[in-house]
Motif scaffolding. Structure first.
Motif: not given
Length: 87
Positions: A14-17, A38-41, A44-50, A76-77
């Motif tokens: 959660l901290r890293r997210i 996996l945390p649902p949060e 929310e990182l829809t821009w994540l590439e890796e 969602q990613l």
């Protein structure tokens, strides 16, 4: 599987997210964490590439040499281009 360790690692995830969300990081490393969910949060990182994940041996009950099914939420990613799943 140690429940206390799983909870500590979940909080670390959660901290890293949260850091990735604050900085709009393109990559996120959640490897070396034992997880049973996996945390649902994360989704929310829809821009994540890796995304790097390490599935703990203890939490995967499937046959050796198989890869666990990833949750549907990965859809969602849309920017995710590189997923690293280490067992």
């Amino acid at each position: 599987m140690n429940p206390d360790q799983i909870e500590r690692d979940y909080q670390q995830a959660l901290r890293r997210i949260g850091e990735a969300k604050d900085t709009l990081a393109a990559s996120l490393d959640l490897s070396c964490l034992i997880w049973d969910r996996l945390p649902p949060e994360l989704f929310e990182l829809t821009w994540l590439e890796e995304l790097a994940l390490q599935q703990s041996v203890e939490s995967w009950k499937g046959p050796k040499g198989t890869i666990p099914l990833l949750p549907q939420e990965f859809a969602q990613l849309p920017g995710l281009r590189h997923g690293i799943l280490v067992r």
